[in-house]
Design a protein around this motif. Structure first.
Motif, mmCIF file in Angstrom:
data_model
loop_
_atom_site.group_PDB
_atom_site.id
_atom_site.type_symbol
_atom_site.label_atom_id
_atom_site.label_comp_id
_atom_site.label_asym_id
_atom_site.label_seq_id
_atom_site.Cartn_x
_atom_site.Cartn_y
_atom_site.Cartn_z
ATOM 1 N N SER A 67 0.909 -1.291 -0.094
ATOM 2 C CA SER A 67 0.105 -0.196 0.066
ATOM 3 C C SER A 67 0.878 1.259 0.064
ATOM 4 O O SER A 67 1.748 1.266 0.514
ATOM 5 C CB SER A 67 -0.937 0.102 1.028
ATOM 6 N N CYS A 68 0.566 2.266 -0.622
ATOM 7 C CA CYS A 68 1.182 3.572 -0.588
ATOM 8 C C CYS A 68 0.199 4.701 -1.036
ATOM 9 O O CYS A 68 -0.965 4.593 -1.218
ATOM 10 C CB CYS A 68 2.225 3.266 -1.826
ATOM 11 N N PHE A 69 0.781 5.938 -0.767
ATOM 12 C CA PHE A 69 -0.079 7.041 -0.909
ATOM 13 C C PHE A 69 0.762 7.858 -1.837
ATOM 14 O O PHE A 69 1.866 8.326 -1.562
ATOM 15 C CB PHE A 69 -0.049 7.918 0.691
ATOM 16 N N VAL A 70 0.295 8.156 -2.861
ATOM 17 C CA VAL A 70 0.769 8.854 -3.959
ATOM 18 C C VAL A 70 0.398 10.339 -3.851
ATOM 19 O O VAL A 70 -0.751 10.835 -3.933
ATOM 20 C CB VAL A 70 0.393 8.449 -5.435
ATOM 21 N N THR A 71 1.540 11.260 -3.688
ATOM 22 C CA THR A 71 1.374 12.666 -3.855
ATOM 23 C C THR A 71 2.106 13.446 -5.000
ATOM 24 O O THR A 71 2.729 12.619 -5.549
ATOM 25 C CB THR A 71 1.640 13.456 -2.384
ATOM 26 N N GLY A 72 1.887 14.515 -5.081
ATOM 27 C CA GLY A 72 2.665 15.301 -6.118
ATOM 28 C C GLY A 72 3.175 16.623 -5.841
ATOM 29 O O GLY A 72 2.886 17.220 -4.741
ATOM 30 N N THR A 73 4.073 17.231 -6.818
ATOM 31 C CA THR A 73 4.416 18.662 -6.681
ATOM 32 C C THR A 73 3.392 19.519 -6.842
ATOM 33 O O THR A 73 3.700 20.917 -6.551
ATOM 34 C CB THR A 73 5.799 18.989 -7.349
ATOM 35 N N LEU A 76 6.135 9.975 -4.317
ATOM 36 C CA LEU A 76 6.059 11.602 -4.784
ATOM 37 C C LEU A 76 6.315 11.771 -6.167
ATOM 38 O O LEU A 76 7.375 11.251 -6.822
ATOM 39 C CB LEU A 76 7.209 12.511 -4.165
ATOM 40 N N VAL A 77 5.243 12.531 -7.062
ATOM 41 C CA VAL A 77 5.409 12.418 -8.385
ATOM 42 C C VAL A 77 5.826 13.741 -8.626
ATOM 43 O O VAL A 77 5.303 14.891 -8.407
ATOM 44 C CB VAL A 77 3.921 12.242 -9.193
ATOM 45 N N VAL A 78 6.874 13.985 -9.266
ATOM 46 C CA VAL A 78 7.291 15.346 -9.744
ATOM 47 C C VAL A 78 7.165 15.604 -11.219
ATOM 48 O O VAL A 78 7.691 14.986 -11.981
ATOM 49 C CB VAL A 78 9.011 15.268 -9.494
ATOM 50 N N GLY A 79 6.433 16.656 -11.183
ATOM 51 C CA GLY A 79 6.132 17.018 -12.770
ATOM 52 C C GLY A 79 7.433 17.853 -13.330
ATOM 53 O O GLY A 79 7.882 19.012 -12.632
ATOM 54 N N HIS A 120 9.852 22.891 -6.185
ATOM 55 C CA HIS A 120 8.421 22.361 -5.611
ATOM 56 C C HIS A 120 8.839 20.830 -4.946
ATOM 57 O O HIS A 120 8.143 20.570 -3.965
ATOM 58 C CB HIS A 120 7.667 22.072 -7.036
ATOM 59 N N ALA A 121 9.858 20.015 -5.882
ATOM 60 C CA ALA A 121 10.213 18.745 -5.226
ATOM 61 C C ALA A 121 10.741 18.765 -4.147
ATOM 62 O O ALA A 121 10.348 18.024 -3.278
ATOM 63 C CB ALA A 121 10.762 18.059 -6.375
ATOM 64 N N GLU A 159 10.475 17.909 1.955
ATOM 65 C CA GLU A 159 10.754 18.402 3.345
ATOM 66 C C GLU A 159 9.595 18.322 4.077
ATOM 67 O O GLU A 159 9.263 17.997 5.099
ATOM 68 C CB GLU A 159 11.201 19.987 3.258
ATOM 69 N N ALA A 160 8.357 18.752 3.349
ATOM 70 C CA ALA A 160 7.174 18.495 4.217
ATOM 71 C C ALA A 160 6.631 17.227 4.442
ATOM 72 O O ALA A 160 5.931 16.620 5.478
ATOM 73 C CB ALA A 160 5.986 19.127 3.146
ATOM 74 N N ILE A 161 7.025 16.145 3.600
ATOM 75 C CA ILE A 161 6.466 14.739 3.880
ATOM 76 C C ILE A 161 7.434 14.462 4.915
ATOM 77 O O ILE A 161 6.878 13.610 5.871
ATOM 78 C CB ILE A 161 7.038 14.005 2.693
ATOM 79 N N ALA A 162 8.815 14.538 5.211
ATOM 80 C CA ALA A 162 9.397 14.312 6.347
ATOM 81 C C ALA A 162 9.070 14.996 7.488
ATOM 82 O O ALA A 162 8.977 14.556 8.557
ATOM 83 C CB ALA A 162 10.821 14.818 6.099
#
Length: 235
Positions: free
Chosen positions: A14-20, A154-157, A165-166, A171-174
């Motif tokens: 399982s995982c949580f996908v987030t993005g920039t 993390l998906v980096v556009g 942004h990345a 940093e916010a995730i940590a």
């Protein structure tokens, strides 16, 4: 990647996908992960807890992202579980929720996730927008990720501005005490100058593994995107 004791025993991934940012390929990557998991024989399902923007088709409300996740899932489960808050207007979720008289509850989202996890071996949860998008006055997507307590992808556009942004998102995730399991570079601007140099700069600064670099695809399908990902770095 295994679940802790708080998660259902059937779950193997399982995982949580987030993005920039918004519109940078979270759904493409999430569906690619689902496709790859299905190819490995896992009963997989995608979840987008909050989706803003839907159209009425055949008497049912459909969201493009939710439909793509569902198409890539090997287990088909009710939309009420897959996307418990499917709202009509394509705008900031906390604003749409007020106008559509929807009360977003983190507890309800987690309950829906638990129900999905009891019926699947793999669950890919996709956030909405960037990492800190408001959902209510007291809840944002970073709070939600923290409540899920899942490893984050993390998906980096890849476009101008992606470096800051990345790195700020990392940093916010940590700061939320979450584990960044990996990141995916998704080409948003095919004409981006010094794209490879930007990729190398991020690779040097992000401790988590680069799971893949997806080019600008002429047909952005889950199968096509999955061919650029390396799940061996996750499992």
């Amino acid at each position: 990647m295994t679940q802790d004791s708080a998660h259902p025993s059937m779950l193997r991934f399982s995982c949580f996908v987030t993005g920039t940012d918004t519109e940078i390929g979270k759904t493409l990557v999430s569906s690619a992960l689902l496709h790859a998991l299905g190819q490995r024989g896992l009963r997989s399902v995608g979840m987008k807890p909050v989706a803003a923007g839907a159209s009425l088709q055949g008497g049912e409300w459909h969201n493009e992202d939710v439909d793509m996740l569902n198409a890539a899932s090997s287990v088909k489960l009710p939309v009420a579980l897959v996307s418990p808050y499917l709202m009509r207007t394509p705008a900031a979720p906390h604003i749409v929720a007020v106008h559509e008289q929807v009360s977003i509850s983190g507890a309800h989202i987690l309950d829906c996730y638990a129900q999905l996890a009891r019926q699947a071996e793999a669950v890919v949860v996709e956030g909405v927008g960037g990492f800190c998008v408001p959902l209510t006055d007291d809840l944002d997507t970073a709070d939600l990720a923290q409540q899920f307590a899942l490893p984050v992808i993390l998906v980096v556009g890849m476009r101008l501005g992606c470096l800051s942004h990345a790195l700020l998102t990392v940093e916010a995730i940590a700061a939320r005490g979450l584990t960044l399991a990996g990141w995916v570079a998704n080409t948003v601007d095919a004409d981006m100058q010094y794209a490879e140099e930007n990729l190398q700069a991020l690779s040097r600064r992000i401790a988590a593994p680069l799971l893949g670099h997806i080019p600008r695809l002429s047909e952005p399908t889950s199968a096509a995107a999955a061919s650029y990902l390396n799940l061996n770095l996750l499992m």
